[in-house]
Design an enzyme around this catalytic site. Structure first.
Site, PDB file in Angstrom:
ATOM      1  N   LYS A 181     -51.379  60.420  31.210  1.00 30.02           N
ATOM      2  CA  LYS A 181     -51.247  59.072  30.642  1.00 30.02           C
ATOM      3  C   LYS A 181     -51.855  58.051  31.586  1.00 30.02           C
ATOM      4  O   LYS A 181     -51.192  57.569  32.508  1.00 30.02           O
ATOM      5  CB  LYS A 181     -49.755  58.786  30.393  1.00 30.02           C
ATOM      6  N   GLU A 217     -55.721  63.890  18.439  1.00 31.70           N
ATOM      7  CA  GLU A 217     -54.656  62.888  18.414  1.00 31.70           C
ATOM      8  C   GLU A 217     -54.942  61.805  17.395  1.00 31.70           C
ATOM      9  O   GLU A 217     -56.078  61.591  16.980  1.00 31.70           O
ATOM     10  CB  GLU A 217     -54.523  62.222  19.794  1.00 31.70           C
TER      11      GLU A 217
HETATM   12  C1  LIG Z   1     -47.968  57.826  25.374  1.00 37.04           C
HETATM   13  C2  LIG Z   1     -48.877  58.568  24.494  1.00 37.04           C
HETATM   14  C3  LIG Z   1     -48.404  59.327  23.391  1.00 37.04           C
HETATM   15  C4  LIG Z   1     -46.948  59.356  22.980  1.00 37.04           C
HETATM   16  O1  LIG Z   1     -46.140  59.940  23.936  1.00 37.04           O
HETATM   17  P1  LIG Z   1     -44.569  59.692  23.920  1.00 37.04           P
HETATM   18  O2  LIG Z   1     -44.084  60.368  25.140  1.00 37.04           O
HETATM   19  O3  LIG Z   1     -44.032  60.303  22.686  1.00 37.04           O
HETATM   20  O4  LIG Z   1     -44.372  58.208  23.936  1.00 37.04           O
HETATM   21  C5  LIG Z   1     -49.320  60.037  22.659  1.00 37.04           C
HETATM   22  N1  LIG Z   1     -50.643  60.027  22.963  1.00 37.04           N
HETATM   23  C6  LIG Z   1     -51.121  59.304  23.984  1.00 37.04           C
HETATM   24  C7  LIG Z   1     -52.576  59.322  24.260  1.00 37.04           C
HETATM   25  C8  LIG Z   1     -50.266  58.560  24.794  1.00 37.04           C
HETATM   26  O5  LIG Z   1     -50.756  57.849  25.797  1.00 37.04           O
END
Ligand SMILES: *Cc1c(COP(=O)(O)O)cnc(C)c1O
Length: 337
Positions: A181, A217
């Protein structure tokens, strides 16, 4: 004080944030700040070369009046993985949790009341702050955790979204930073998101960047489809492992359904009875239609434009656990005393 039910997903000032610096090879003490600003050298590595990682989680005021933080330990572990991959000092899980609990407590008056549909969004971030001009890792790192109250994602009710497929954009490269992330992934996907909006869609449904055959995604959320009593979610090295998705998979199993984590070919979109995008912000957004811009094929998932029964049930289940309305049998919530 604040009109809780009118809040959107935007920054509202709160009283305090907490910080911790990694310097001379070790983490310092947790500091409390009442400033929303970060004093920084203009040559700080994060500003030029994107050495950064972040997290997102939420705290809720429950039916019993208690404060619950959802799956904080999982965010802490992912924060470590992101830091390691970005060559940053990983913040120990215990320290992450201590900081999160502290910043929530300090801003208790900003936790929206039970029944408002709103929650307290918690945003941890880590940056490399050493001044450098050559491309290399920072030696000093700063972790800041701030909070801001956010409104219910679905203000006008739980409404399905339309998304599109375009082969002109990738979120991340195949062996890149998709599974962590980091801000860079978001910077790289801003243009694609903007295009999707221009075309009249909520977001882009990304294909796998290598072969463009499989679903990856949905914007910055994980994708799932449901068919034949089975929850199907893509497995790919360029997907960020969503904690919401992980939780949904557990709930699906609790409901006696099957879970498949595997490659999902585009053509399979025509077989799903329900589909959704999941993440902390919205829990799950039902997807009613997916348009492939390049081929002109439309995958209509919801014939009547309404959210499907399983997506609705999953959404309600997670919310009920977060709000202390249902037993938290998997111990997902940390209760702040
Ligand atoms: C944060 C994020 C998510 C969702 O993750 P959670 O832990 O469920 O909030 C999904 N995809 C990406 C690219 C992210 O940055």
């Amino acid at each position: 004080m604040l009109n809780w039910s009118q809040l959107s997903f935007s920054y509202i000032p709160t009283d305090y944030n907490v910080r911790c610096t990694f310097k001379d090879g070790k983490w310092g003490d947790i500091e409390v700040s009442d400033s929303a600003y970060i004093p920084m050298h203009m040559a700080a590595v994060c500003l030029h070369y994107g050495q950064e990682a972040f997290e997102g989680l939420k705290a809720f005021r429950g039916k019993d009046g208690k404060i619950r933080i959802f799956r904080m330990d999982e965010n802490a572990k992912r924060f470590v993985r992101s830091a390691e991959k970005m060559l940053m000092a990983p913040l120990p899980v215990e320290k992450f949790c201590e900081m999160v609990k502290k910043v929530v407590k300090l801003n208790e008056r900003f936790i929206p009341p039970y029944g408002s549909g709103a929650s307290l969004y918690i945003r941890p971030l880590e940056i490399g702050v050493s001044p450098k001009v050559g491309v290399s890792s920072s030696d000093e790192f700063l972790v800041v955790i701030f909070v801001t109250p956010v409104g219910p994602y679905f203000k006008a009710g739980f409404k399905p979204i339309k998304v599109c497929i375009s082969r002109d954009y990738d979120r991340v490269p195949p062996k890149g930073t998709g599974s962590i992330k980091v801000g860079g992934n978001y910077g790289a996907s801003l243009e694609a998101g903007e295009k999707a909006h221009e075309w009249g869609y909520s977001n882009l449904l990304y294909l796998d960047p290598q072969e463009k055959k499989y679903i990856d995604e949905c914007g910055a959320a994980n994708f799932y489809g449901i068919k034949n009593n089975t929850y199907v979610t893509p497995a790919s090295e360029s997907i960020l492992p969503s904690i919401t998705n992980m939780s949904l998979q557990q709930l699906v199993k609790d409901m006696g359904m099957n879970v498949e984590r595997r490659q999902v070919p585009i053509e399979e979109l025509s077989e799903f009875e329900e589909a959704g995008a999941c993440g902390t912000a919205a829990v799950c957004s039902p997807i009613s239609q997916i348009d492939d811009i390049d081929t002109g094929i439309s995958y209509v998932i919801s014939k009547d434009g309404e959210p499907g029964p399983i997506t609705t049930k999953l959404y309600n289940r997670i919310r009920a656990i977060q709000l202390g309305e249902e037993p938290d049998i998997h111990n997902w919530c940390v209760i702040l005393e």
